[in-house]
Design a protein around this motif. Structure first.
Motif, PDB file in Angstrom:
ATOM      1  N   GLU A 110      -0.717  10.822   7.357  1.00 26.51           N
ATOM      2  CA  GLU A 110      -0.772   9.594   6.559  1.00 26.51           C
ATOM      3  C   GLU A 110      -1.436   8.540   7.442  1.00 26.51           C
ATOM      4  N   VAL A 111      -2.718   8.270   7.205  1.00 24.14           N
ATOM      5  CA  VAL A 111      -3.518   7.525   8.171  1.00 24.14           C
ATOM      6  C   VAL A 111      -3.854   6.115   7.713  1.00 24.14           C
ATOM      7  N   SER A 112      -3.396   5.165   8.507  1.00 31.04           N
ATOM      8  CA  SER A 112      -3.778   3.770   8.335  1.00 31.04           C
ATOM      9  C   SER A 112      -4.257   3.273   9.692  1.00 31.04           C
ATOM     10  N   GLY A 113      -5.334   2.505   9.721  1.00 35.41           N
ATOM     11  CA  GLY A 113      -5.872   2.046  10.995  1.00 35.41           C
ATOM     12  C   GLY A 113      -6.795   3.073  11.610  1.00 35.41           C
ATOM     13  N   VAL A 114      -7.003   2.970  12.919  1.00 32.81           N
ATOM     14  CA  VAL A 114      -7.968   3.845  13.585  1.00 32.81           C
ATOM     15  C   VAL A 114      -7.310   5.114  14.106  1.00 32.81           C
ATOM     16  N   ALA A 115      -8.072   6.196  14.044  1.00 32.54           N
ATOM     17  CA  ALA A 115      -7.664   7.474  14.636  1.00 32.54           C
ATOM     18  C   ALA A 115      -8.837   7.915  15.503  1.00 32.54           C
ATOM     19  N   ILE A 130      -4.251  11.991   4.080  1.00 29.85           N
ATOM     20  CA  ILE A 130      -4.523  10.907   3.138  1.00 29.85           C
ATOM     21  C   ILE A 130      -4.679   9.634   3.949  1.00 29.85           C
ATOM     22  N   ALA A 131      -5.715   8.871   3.661  1.00 31.17           N
ATOM     23  CA  ALA A 131      -5.997   7.647   4.406  1.00 31.17           C
ATOM     24  C   ALA A 131      -6.078   6.462   3.466  1.00 31.17           C
ATOM     25  N   ASP A 132      -5.764   5.285   3.992  1.00 31.28           N
ATOM     26  CA  ASP A 132      -6.020   4.102   3.175  1.00 31.28           C
ATOM     27  C   ASP A 132      -7.453   3.648   3.429  1.00 31.28           C
ATOM     28  N   ALA A 193      -0.909   1.356  -0.978  1.00 35.99           N
ATOM     29  CA  ALA A 193      -0.541   2.500  -1.812  1.00 35.99           C
ATOM     30  C   ALA A 193      -0.432   3.782  -0.994  1.00 35.99           C
ATOM     31  N   LEU A 194      -0.648   3.676   0.328  1.00 35.25           N
ATOM     32  CA  LEU A 194      -0.741   4.868   1.162  1.00 35.25           C
ATOM     33  C   LEU A 194       0.556   5.670   1.193  1.00 35.25           C
ATOM     34  N   ARG A 195       1.651   5.004   1.498  1.00 31.72           N
ATOM     35  CA  ARG A 195       2.917   5.745   1.616  1.00 31.72           C
ATOM     36  C   ARG A 195       3.279   6.419   0.298  1.00 31.72           C
ATOM     37  N   GLU A 200       4.095  11.223  -2.701  1.00 24.94           N
ATOM     38  CA  GLU A 200       3.937  11.918  -3.986  1.00 24.94           C
ATOM     39  C   GLU A 200       3.391  13.322  -3.750  1.00 24.94           C
ATOM     40  N   MET A 201       2.376  13.420  -2.909  1.00 20.59           N
ATOM     41  CA  MET A 201       1.822  14.739  -2.596  1.00 20.59           C
ATOM     42  C   MET A 201       2.839  15.600  -1.854  1.00 20.59           C
TER      43      MET A 201
END
Length: 266
Positions: A110-115, A130-132, A193-195, A200-201
């Motif tokens: 679950e990706v938000s920000g930089v990776a 899944i990323a925002d 909506a990311l979380r 959900e998945m």
């Protein structure tokens, strides 16, 4: 760290284990401590029947900034200029990525920000991501004279060769939408909506037979690098064994009877 936990865990009633990187001050870097804790969590989740799906998330503006360069630099003071320490850290990182792949439970990033760097490797090692829309990805080692060779292993197995080489050779930051086009992430959702989208998945997958999921995940990675004939021979044997499993019999009967299946996870 003032006693702050750098890794948080939360298991819900559907069997979804949320594992959250929480070393915000270090941008959730894969420090020696983080590598060890994450690996132990993945190993524990593998054998915990209560866990059906694992979600890897992160707090703060970075999902994961890769290896802790300050730790690596400090090791240069050793007589061997850090060789033994570097080898140990790379081995630990490789063990973590392989623990994710070998975990019989599906793992979703679950990706938000930089990776970045090994953080991008972490995303690529997960089964799904899944990323925002604000997330971004890179393998920027070339900027500091350090080719991202270990992130390359996971990256090159998830995106086309030329896409992988472009990321590795330029070190450019790839926005979420482009990462989805390349196949590095499954989908991009709006911020906020990311979380919900990830859970959900995760819950949808958690509702399946865990035996079936484990069988499929293992078979997917086993057959991927086989020659086509060998892959079909292997997959056919997997299908036969799967057909004889109780959950397959129950699932087929439930489909015929037009009812919900009752999984025994065996």
């Amino acid at each position: 760290m003032g006693g702050q936990e750098i890794l948080l865990q939360e298991l819900d009633g559907d069997g979804v284990l949320r594992v959250t990187l929480n070393d915000v001050a270090r941008r959730n870097a894969l420090s020696e401590s983080m590598l060890g804790q994450l690996t132990r969590v993945m190993q524990a989740a593998s054998s915990d029947r209560a866990v059906r799906v694992v979600v890897l998330a992160a707090n703060g503006p970075a999902f994961c900034a890769g290896h802790d360069l300050k730790e690596l630099t400090a090791a240069r003071a050793a007589p061997d200029r850090g060789r033994e320490y570097f080898a140990r850290i790379m081995s630990s990182c490789s063990a973590l990525m392989q623990a994710i792949l070998s975990c019989p439970k599906p793992v979703i990033a679950e990706v938000s920000g930089v990776a970045t760097a090994a953080g991008c490797q972490l995303v690529a090692s997960c089964d799904l991501a899944i990323a925002d829309e604000g997330a971004s990805f890179s393998t920027p080692g070339v900027h500091i004279g350090l080719f991202c060779s270990t992130p390359m292993v996971a990256l090159s197995r998830n995106v086309a060769s030329k896409h992988a080489m472009e990321m590795l050779l330029t070190g450019d930051m790839v926005p979420a939408a482009r990462a989805a086009e390349m196949g590095l992430v499954n989908r991009v959702v709006p911020k906020g909506a990311l979380r919900d989208a990830t859970m959900e998945m995760a819950r949808k997958i958690a509702g399946k037979s865990s035996m079936t999921l484990a069988t499929g995940k293992r078979a997917f990675y086993e057959q991927r690098d086989m020659a086509i004939g060998e892959a079909y021979e292997y997959a056919s044997k997997v299908m036969v064994d799967n057909m004889l499993a109780r959950d397959a019999e129950e699932g087929i009967n439930a489909f015929i009877d037009k009812r919900a299946p009752h999984w025994q996870d065996s």
